[in-house]
Design a protein around this motif. Sequence first.
Motif, PDB file in Angstrom:
ATOM      1  N   PRO A 245     -93.819   0.012  41.759  1.00  0.00           N
ATOM      2  CA  PRO A 245     -92.327  -0.049  41.538  1.00  0.00           C
ATOM      3  C   PRO A 245     -92.451  -1.214  41.705  1.00  0.00           C
ATOM      4  N   ALA A 246     -91.018  -1.688  40.251  1.00  0.00           N
ATOM      5  CA  ALA A 246     -90.788  -2.929  39.647  1.00  0.00           C
ATOM      6  C   ALA A 246     -89.063  -3.248  39.253  1.00  0.00           C
ATOM      7  N   ARG A 247     -88.886  -4.726  39.879  1.00  0.00           N
ATOM      8  CA  ARG A 247     -87.367  -4.694  39.631  1.00  0.00           C
ATOM      9  C   ARG A 247     -87.400  -5.466  38.960  1.00  0.00           C
ATOM     10  N   ILE A 248     -86.606  -5.859  37.812  1.00  0.00           N
ATOM     11  CA  ILE A 248     -85.628  -7.125  37.105  1.00  0.00           C
ATOM     12  C   ILE A 248     -84.408  -7.118  37.546  1.00  0.00           C
ATOM     13  N   SER A 249     -84.011  -8.307  37.926  1.00  0.00           N
ATOM     14  CA  SER A 249     -83.015  -8.803  38.223  1.00  0.00           C
ATOM     15  C   SER A 249     -82.177 -10.019  37.669  1.00  0.00           C
ATOM     16  N   GLY A 250     -81.327 -10.761  37.529  1.00  0.00           N
ATOM     17  CA  GLY A 250     -81.165 -11.248  36.602  1.00  0.00           C
ATOM     18  C   GLY A 250     -78.958 -11.393  36.563  1.00  0.00           C
ATOM     19  N   PRO A 251     -78.942 -13.088  36.734  1.00  0.00           N
ATOM     20  CA  PRO A 251     -77.089 -12.865  36.795  1.00  0.00           C
ATOM     21  C   PRO A 251     -77.290 -12.279  34.913  1.00  0.00           C
ATOM     22  N   ALA A 252     -75.477 -12.244  34.835  1.00  0.00           N
ATOM     23  CA  ALA A 252     -75.009 -11.348  34.149  1.00  0.00           C
ATOM     24  C   ALA A 252     -75.499 -12.068  32.454  1.00  0.00           C
ATOM     25  N   GLY A 253     -75.638 -11.121  31.128  1.00  0.00           N
ATOM     26  CA  GLY A 253     -76.090 -12.409  29.785  1.00  0.00           C
ATOM     27  C   GLY A 253     -77.258 -11.871  30.012  1.00  0.00           C
ATOM     28  N   THR A 254     -78.389 -12.222  30.759  1.00  0.00           N
ATOM     29  CA  THR A 254     -79.695 -12.438  30.648  1.00  0.00           C
ATOM     30  C   THR A 254     -80.724 -10.938  30.024  1.00  0.00           C
ATOM     31  N   GLY A 255     -80.054  -9.717  29.824  1.00  0.00           N
ATOM     32  CA  GLY A 255     -80.993  -9.071  28.876  1.00  0.00           C
ATOM     33  C   GLY A 255     -81.177  -8.350  29.491  1.00  0.00           C
ATOM     34  N   LYS A 256     -81.088  -7.655  30.500  1.00  0.00           N
ATOM     35  CA  LYS A 256     -81.818  -6.976  31.853  1.00  0.00           C
ATOM     36  C   LYS A 256     -82.106  -5.914  31.088  1.00  0.00           C
ATOM     37  N   THR A 257     -81.089  -4.830  30.741  1.00  0.00           N
ATOM     38  CA  THR A 257     -80.936  -3.513  29.722  1.00  0.00           C
ATOM     39  C   THR A 257     -81.143  -3.341  29.019  1.00  0.00           C
ATOM     40  N   VAL A 258     -81.221  -4.599  27.958  1.00  0.00           N
ATOM     41  CA  VAL A 258     -81.834  -4.894  26.515  1.00  0.00           C
ATOM     42  C   VAL A 258     -83.696  -4.799  26.429  1.00  0.00           C
ATOM     43  N   VAL A 259     -83.890  -5.053  28.212  1.00  0.00           N
ATOM     44  CA  VAL A 259     -85.415  -5.181  28.398  1.00  0.00           C
ATOM     45  C   VAL A 259     -85.831  -3.600  28.581  1.00  0.00           C
ATOM     46  N   ALA A 260     -84.562  -3.151  29.964  1.00  0.00           N
ATOM     47  CA  ALA A 260     -84.859  -1.798  30.512  1.00  0.00           C
ATOM     48  C   ALA A 260     -84.734  -0.928  28.954  1.00  0.00           C
ATOM     49  N   LEU A 261     -84.412  -1.127  28.776  1.00  0.00           N
ATOM     50  CA  LEU A 261     -84.672   0.052  26.891  1.00  0.00           C
ATOM     51  C   LEU A 261     -85.354  -0.675  25.806  1.00  0.00           C
ATOM     52  N   HIS A 262     -85.771  -1.228  25.781  1.00  0.00           N
ATOM     53  CA  HIS A 262     -86.945  -1.583  25.184  1.00  0.00           C
ATOM     54  C   HIS A 262     -88.325  -1.189  25.641  1.00  0.00           C
ATOM     55  N   ARG A 263     -88.609  -1.375  27.141  1.00  0.00           N
ATOM     56  CA  ARG A 263     -89.212  -0.897  28.295  1.00  0.00           C
ATOM     57  C   ARG A 263     -89.127   0.816  28.031  1.00  0.00           C
ATOM     58  N   ALA A 264     -88.401   1.305  27.418  1.00  0.00           N
ATOM     59  CA  ALA A 264     -88.248   2.989  27.853  1.00  0.00           C
ATOM     60  C   ALA A 264     -88.889   3.487  26.523  1.00  0.00           C
ATOM     61  N   ALA A 265     -88.353   2.788  25.348  1.00  0.00           N
ATOM     62  CA  ALA A 265     -89.130   3.236  24.496  1.00  0.00           C
ATOM     63  C   ALA A 265     -90.657   3.089  24.357  1.00  0.00           C
ATOM     64  N   HIS A 266     -91.081   1.540  25.425  1.00  0.00           N
ATOM     65  CA  HIS A 266     -92.502   1.182  24.759  1.00  0.00           C
ATOM     66  C   HIS A 266     -93.737   1.988  25.815  1.00  0.00           C
ATOM     67  N   LEU A 267     -92.866   2.374  26.852  1.00  0.00           N
ATOM     68  CA  LEU A 267     -93.815   3.796  28.201  1.00  0.00           C
ATOM     69  C   LEU A 267     -93.658   4.884  27.220  1.00  0.00           C
ATOM     70  N   ALA A 268     -92.775   4.768  26.753  1.00  0.00           N
ATOM     71  CA  ALA A 268     -92.927   6.636  25.936  1.00  0.00           C
ATOM     72  C   ALA A 268     -93.391   6.681  24.682  1.00  0.00           C
ATOM     73  N   ARG A 269     -93.976   5.776  23.980  1.00  0.00           N
ATOM     74  CA  ARG A 269     -95.523   5.089  23.197  1.00  0.00           C
ATOM     75  C   ARG A 269     -96.827   5.243  23.867  1.00  0.00           C
ATOM     76  N   ARG A 270     -96.496   4.919  25.134  1.00  0.00           N
ATOM     77  CA  ARG A 270     -97.797   4.920  25.604  1.00  0.00           C
ATOM     78  C   ARG A 270     -98.267   5.926  26.286  1.00  0.00           C
ATOM     79  N   THR A 271     -97.636   7.278  26.767  1.00  0.00           N
ATOM     80  CA  THR A 271     -98.026   7.926  28.067  1.00  0.00           C
ATOM     81  C   THR A 271     -97.473   9.520  27.291  1.00  0.00           C
ATOM     82  N   THR A 272     -97.598  10.506  28.179  1.00  0.00           N
ATOM     83  CA  THR A 272     -97.673  11.586  27.682  1.00  0.00           C
ATOM     84  C   THR A 272     -96.661  12.174  28.041  1.00  0.00           C
ATOM     85  N   GLY A 273     -96.062  12.207  29.332  1.00  0.00           N
ATOM     86  CA  GLY A 273     -94.407  12.641  30.221  1.00  0.00           C
ATOM     87  C   GLY A 273     -93.678  11.828  30.087  1.00  0.00           C
ATOM     88  N   ARG A 274     -92.607  12.704  29.970  1.00  0.00           N
ATOM     89  CA  ARG A 274     -90.932  12.332  29.429  1.00  0.00           C
ATOM     90  C   ARG A 274     -90.887  10.731  30.468  1.00  0.00           C
TER      91      ARG A 274
END
Length: 690
Positions: A245-274
């Motif tokens: 398990p991992a955690r990404i934190s940081g103040p407002a405006g630091t791009g946490k949600t953007v990183v999470a969205l790109h991480r979702a796309a990256h994992l979807a390309r690298r795995t077979t599950g949902r």
Amino acid sequence: MGAGGAGSQRAQEARRQERLLREQWQAARRQALRWRAVGEGERRVLAQLLVLTARGWRLLVDRHWAAAARTARANVLLVGPGGVFVIDVTAGGEPTEEQAAKLLAATKAAESAVASLGMSPVAVQPVMVFAGRRHDAGLGRIRLLGEHEIGPVLLAQPHRLRAESVRAIADHLERVLPDHVGAAVDQQASSAPEPHRPGAPDGLFDLEGLRDAALEGARRAPIEQWMTFLHPDQVALVRRNWSGPARISGPAGTGKTVVALHRAAHLARRTTGRILYVTFANNLPRVQSTFLRAMAPAVADRVDFRSLHSWAQEFLQERGVPVRLHGDKAETAFSLAWKNVGRDSRLAELDPAPTYWREEIDYVIKGRGLTGFEEYATVHRRRRRASLHRTHRRAVWELYEAYESLRGERGVHDFNDVLSLALAEVTRRPERPSYAAVIVDEVQDLTLVGVRLLHALVGDVPNGLLLVGDGQQTVYPGGFRLGDAGIDIRGDRGQVLRTNYRNSRQILDAALAVVADDAFEDLDGVRTPGRRDVDLTYHDGHVVRVTRPTVDAQDRELLDALRSLPGGAPADTALLCPSMRAVGHYQRLLTQAGIPVCPLEHYDGHAVDAVKLGTYRRAKGLEFKNVFLPQHDAVFASGTAADAAGGTESAQTARERAELLRSRLFVAMTRARDLLWLGSVSRVSDTGTG
């Protein structure tokens, strides 16, 4: 010039463009004949790609084709405004597993090559093109296109790269992939190339210049495109392998949600599950799903965007567990419990209003999954300010038991019950849903039971659970530590982002002034001051403060400011309020003024030419170029009243409520990128405050 003359000029220009395109196509066909190693069908497709090079695209082909006498596969790299495309052109039938594997391997090599430029993996896309066929389908992350579809599909891609970025990336790929060489249509048969801008990268690229160009291009785009922009410095975080398990934190405006969205796309390309992407708010999944579909359409169907409670309800339904969620009947049960047990108890001495005690049950007792009084008597009530002695806790527990009894008599569940039932079901039948990973955004807004439930879906497998959030942006009572949920974040699996890409110093200072005295405890248990240091990259945002003696006078200033926005377009603007009552007031005001309104609960991430209107809490996870906050400082009155009440226990509950209101205001203020408009009323009336 008359209408007839203008029409004639347009017709002449259209004929000129058609003639130019025909000349480019003929030149491209002649050039493709030099590639003797590929077949006729492949050469037709390659000629189409060559034509794109006259429009600013860059094509890299196998440098051995011209000299080869044998048959070779037509594998090329194409770089354009839509990103980097790794293209396999074939004249055969359906793709084999070997062909797909080779194309994905080439794509991975291209991703690695551009990673040093800070390019997101979602911008590199594998495409297989079938010569002589019409086709448009998908094979995992591979887009399958026919000869007739490839051109229109490429030109329809959302723009990710500016012209100087296209040049720099193509030059870099040509250097690091020595088997590929640039190819372009004969410029004598094409339009004049785009003029080179002074300072733009050419030949040996300027990495910092490329990054700055990408950032500036995203800022100029509609806010929806900005909200998916991944800064090059964050690419490595998206691609990182975590051992648990991992955690990404940081103040407002630091791009946490953007990183999470790109991480979702990256994992979807690298795995077979949902991939399960969860938030607490029920409006965010629609927005984030839209963003991912624009970013990475090939894998968008493999990521489930859900609010936690809607997912839990569906999960229980699939498992055959009956759920009778009925908020109104549950609320009636609590009201009766308060009347019968709480109103005349010792709790009324601390706070005579039932709201605080309903929150105590929701966020402490049921939110933490406590089942016995002794558990509650000793639990640390995180982020709860009122000191409760054992006798007080006994009174709370009696109120809780009365509520549960009355709720049970009515045969209904509340929202906490839904999560507890789902956790019990996952524990009872531990076979997990087919999720390769779970990403939790705004994790600080979940209860402890909610986090335990999501952890149970994937356990501690590598890259399985990613928690994203910031304790300072908590907008609900209560709290927990990750250790309470049995989640162990060690070493580099806990990442703190420290660069704010959204807010200028002026906007951020205004927001931090609201919470400067409100230290908070993050999910790791560390006590953090309200004013945190961050690095800033944006300096053009500004704050406008307007104070008027009445609500009506402030509202007139508000309407004037909205009408005077650049271009008169409200598409990138939000008006945020502390309550639904205030939302209703401003919806009527804007509608009567003829200003189009889009309620945030209806906003789905597509650009809409209307002012987004909603509560502070509904704006979580979003951002806007312009944010208007009328009567923003009404929340300070609560804090002043609490301080004036002195050091009594009732003052503690009032201060807790005021602190929570300030946190919500802080969240609303930090949604602003270019303009933060703060309205104040020196003599506040009942209108619109709620």
